[in-house]
Design a protein around this motif. Structure first.
Motif, PDB file in Angstrom:
ATOM      1  N   PHE A 288      -5.205  -4.056  11.056  1.00  0.00           N
ATOM      2  CA  PHE A 288      -4.238  -4.612  10.110  1.00  0.00           C
ATOM      3  C   PHE A 288      -4.690  -6.012   9.740  1.00  0.00           C
ATOM      4  CE2 PHE A 288       0.172  -6.528   9.390  1.00  0.00           C
ATOM      5  CZ  PHE A 288       0.246  -6.054   8.084  1.00  0.00           C
ATOM      6  N   ASN A 289      -5.383  -6.122   8.628  1.00  0.00           N
ATOM      7  CA  ASN A 289      -5.895  -7.397   8.156  1.00  0.00           C
ATOM      8  C   ASN A 289      -5.355  -7.634   6.756  1.00  0.00           C
ATOM      9  OD1 ASN A 289      -7.418  -9.564   7.126  1.00  0.00           O
ATOM     10  ND2 ASN A 289      -9.109  -9.102   8.527  1.00  0.00           N
TER      11      ASN A 289
ATOM     12  N   ASP B  92       3.595  -9.509   2.306  1.00  0.00           N
ATOM     13  CA  ASP B  92       3.326  -9.220   0.900  1.00  0.00           C
ATOM     14  C   ASP B  92       3.645 -10.474   0.093  1.00  0.00           C
ATOM     15  OD1 ASP B  92       3.059  -8.344  -1.664  1.00  0.00           O
ATOM     16  OD2 ASP B  92       4.557  -6.742  -1.525  1.00  0.00           O
ATOM     17  N   TRP B  93       2.611 -11.246  -0.217  1.00  0.00           N
ATOM     18  CA  TRP B  93       2.823 -12.535  -0.849  1.00  0.00           C
ATOM     19  C   TRP B  93       3.304 -12.416  -2.293  1.00  0.00           C
ATOM     20  CZ3 TRP B  93      -2.124 -15.615   1.009  1.00  0.00           C
ATOM     21  CH2 TRP B  93      -2.084 -15.690   2.413  1.00  0.00           C
TER      22      TRP B  93
ATOM     23  N   GLY C 133      -7.004  -8.497  -0.445  1.00  0.00           N
ATOM     24  CA  GLY C 133      -6.197  -9.098  -1.493  1.00  0.00           C
ATOM     25  C   GLY C 133      -4.951  -8.312  -1.830  1.00  0.00           C
ATOM     26  N   ALA C 134      -4.814  -7.095  -1.292  1.00  0.00           N
ATOM     27  CA  ALA C 134      -3.640  -6.272  -1.594  1.00  0.00           C
ATOM     28  C   ALA C 134      -2.352  -6.906  -1.102  1.00  0.00           C
ATOM     29  CB  ALA C 134      -3.805  -4.884  -0.976  1.00  0.00           C
ATOM     30  N   TRP C 135      -2.431  -7.573   0.036  1.00  0.00           N
ATOM     31  CA  TRP C 135      -1.253  -8.219   0.618  1.00  0.00           C
ATOM     32  C   TRP C 135      -1.146  -9.685   0.207  1.00  0.00           C
ATOM     33  CZ3 TRP C 135       2.174  -5.675   4.012  1.00  0.00           C
ATOM     34  CH2 TRP C 135       1.779  -4.398   4.417  1.00  0.00           C
TER      35      TRP C 135
ATOM     36  N   GLU D  24       0.824  -1.215   0.000  1.00  0.00           N
ATOM     37  CA  GLU D  24       0.000   0.000   0.000  1.00  0.00           C
ATOM     38  C   GLU D  24       0.857   1.263   0.000  1.00  0.00           C
ATOM     39  OE1 GLU D  24      -2.432  -0.641   3.418  1.00  0.00           O
ATOM     40  OE2 GLU D  24      -3.750  -2.070   2.395  1.00  0.00           O
ATOM     41  N   ARG D  25       2.186   1.090   0.195  1.00  0.00           N
ATOM     42  CA  ARG D  25       3.126   2.205   0.099  1.00  0.00           C
ATOM     43  C   ARG D  25       4.342   1.756  -0.703  1.00  0.00           C
ATOM     44  NH1 ARG D  25       2.025   2.837   5.776  1.00  0.00           N
ATOM     45  NH2 ARG D  25       4.159   2.223   6.283  1.00  0.00           N
ATOM     46  N   PRO D  26       4.140   1.404  -1.966  1.00  0.00           N
ATOM     47  CA  PRO D  26       5.233   0.831  -2.749  1.00  0.00           C
ATOM     48  C   PRO D  26       6.408   1.778  -2.960  1.00  0.00           C
ATOM     49  CG  PRO D  26       3.373   1.386  -4.156  1.00  0.00           C
ATOM     50  CD  PRO D  26       2.888   1.532  -2.749  1.00  0.00           C
ATOM     51  N   GLN D  27       6.175   3.090  -2.833  1.00  0.00           N
ATOM     52  CA  GLN D  27       7.248   4.054  -3.045  1.00  0.00           C
ATOM     53  C   GLN D  27       8.322   3.943  -1.967  1.00  0.00           C
ATOM     54  OE1 GLN D  27       4.198   4.719  -2.041  1.00  0.00           O
ATOM     55  NE2 GLN D  27       4.288   6.040  -0.220  1.00  0.00           N
ATOM     56  N   GLU D  28       8.034   3.270  -0.859  1.00  0.00           N
ATOM     57  CA  GLU D  28       9.014   3.129   0.211  1.00  0.00           C
ATOM     58  C   GLU D  28       9.949   1.947   0.010  1.00  0.00           C
ATOM     59  OE1 GLU D  28       7.245   3.040   4.042  1.00  0.00           O
ATOM     60  OE2 GLU D  28       6.392   5.055   3.906  1.00  0.00           O
ATOM     61  N   SER D  29       9.766   1.204  -1.079  1.00  0.00           N
ATOM     62  CA  SER D  29      10.564   0.008  -1.304  1.00  0.00           C
ATOM     63  C   SER D  29      11.090  -0.025  -2.732  1.00  0.00           C
ATOM     64  CB  SER D  29       9.731  -1.253  -1.030  1.00  0.00           C
ATOM     65  OG  SER D  29       9.290  -1.279   0.309  1.00  0.00           O
ATOM     66  N   PRO D  30      12.150  -0.778  -2.976  1.00  0.00           N
ATOM     67  CA  PRO D  30      12.692  -0.892  -4.329  1.00  0.00           C
ATOM     68  C   PRO D  30      11.836  -1.799  -5.205  1.00  0.00           C
ATOM     69  CG  PRO D  30      13.892  -2.317  -2.848  1.00  0.00           C
ATOM     70  CD  PRO D  30      12.924  -1.530  -1.990  1.00  0.00           C
TER      71      PRO D  30
END
Length: 340
Positions: A233-234, A207-208, A239-241, A173-179
């Motif tokens: 936190f579910n 994050d599957w 399905g996002a995670w 949900e915050r992909p900008q924080e990761s490579p």
């Protein structure tokens, strides 16, 4: 009436079954003489600074079968050991010794030199974190280590029985924080293979999508599917995670996990009961819950037949196991190998 623990013979039967049938678990089982896995969470977080070389030494000295740790990447693409994708103000001081006032830039935008300047040797005494872990011993000057440094430490300690459970930290949900996800997984696998530690490691994640990449790039490396089903936190709801899968579309969480291809499930311990563990068995899943710190919870989960426990208090877990006559992982004399 108290529940009876899972008989040792039945636990061993389950271990043999999982070793021979589950994709990627043969190497997980090769070094496991015991069915029960004592995992030191971020080392021994309740007793020593988390995810530091000192903390991992403390866990080895207590006696664990697995070191649980978290990785992100630096700007150079080097895996470093941190639970957060940005520096955590509750445990981080800047080069001048001042506590960070807020989370800064993501680690993947910081160089190794910038990261190495941060001190993570104690908890900010004004934080809630300090109240949660009053027994943690401060070790000023502890730095955020690279993954390679942690593996080197265990080699120097000659702790050949110890495995690694490495969480790939990414918030979809915050992909900008990761490579880039594939670059992330490749970088971690490169270190494990270079160090000859892939056969002693499992990769885990909430994050599957990262686990799917890992399975494609290194099908021999076992995977642990993390989950949480808490009000705030579910990871199974949208399905996002969970790789697009939603629990509402399945009979229960174990059915969802089986569809995702999981063989090892690490749920929040508050999310499971004895019936759900039995359902996990029906779906061919091993169960190692996180993060279990209180003795009554440890006792209950062992009675229910979990395959291991991730804990900030490995010393407490060992006492519970000893009282039940369970074999304990070896302790390690860490005094000679202290290096930063």
């Amino acid at each position: 009436m108290s529940l009876q623990p899972l008989p040792a013979a039945r636990r061993l039967t389950w271990l043999r079954w999982s070793c021979t049938t589950a994709m990627g678990l043969s190497l997980w089982c090769a070094g496991a003489a015991l069915a029960f896995d004592v995992q030191g969470h971020r080392g021994a977080r309740a007793l020593a600074p988390e995810n530091t070389l000192y903390g991992f030494q403390r866990a080895l000295a207590i006696g664990v079968s697995t070191l649980e740790l978290d990785v992100v990447l630096s700007a150079e693409g080097v895996p470093i050991v941190s639970h957060d994708t940005t520096a955590n103000p509750d445990i981080t001081r800047d080069p001048s010794g001042r506590w960070l006032q807020s989370r800064g830039q993501p680690f993947h935008t910081l160089t190794l030199a910038q990261i190495a300047a941060l001190d993570v040797g104690r908890i900010n005494p004004s934080s809630r974190y300090a109240r949660d872990f009053p027994q943690q011993v401060a070790v000023d000057g502890e730095r955020i280590p690279t993954l390679a440094a942690v593996l080197d430490l265990v080699k120097r300690q000659r702790a050949d029985h110890v495995r690694f459970n490495i969480e790939l930290k990414r918030n979809p949900e915050r992909p900008q924080e990761s490579p880039d996800p594939e670059a992330f997984v490749r970088a971690v696998l490169d270190v494990l293979r270079t160090q000859g530690m892939a056969s002693r490691t499992s990769l885990q994640g909430f994050d599957w999508s990262l686990l799917k990449i890992a399975q494609r790039l290194a099908p021999e490396v076992p995977l642990a599917f993390l989950s949480a089903q808490r009000p705030r936190f579910n990871t199974l709801r949208t399905g996002a995670w969970s790789g697009g899968l939603r629990e509402a579309d399945f009979k229960d969480a174990p059915a969802l996990l089986a569809t995702a291809g999981a063989r090892l499930w690490s749920p929040n311990f508050n999310d499971i009961d004895r019936k759900l563990i039995e359902r996990a068995r029906e779906e061919g899943l091993r169960v190692i819950p996180w993060t279990v710190n209180e003795v009554p919870d440890m006792e209950r989960l062992i009675d229910w037949g979990v395959d291991g426990i991730i804990t900030d208090h490995p010393e407490r877990l060992r006492v519970v196991m000893e009282q039940r006559g369970m074999a304990l992982p070896p302790t390690v004399d860490t005094a000679p190998a202290r290096q930063n």
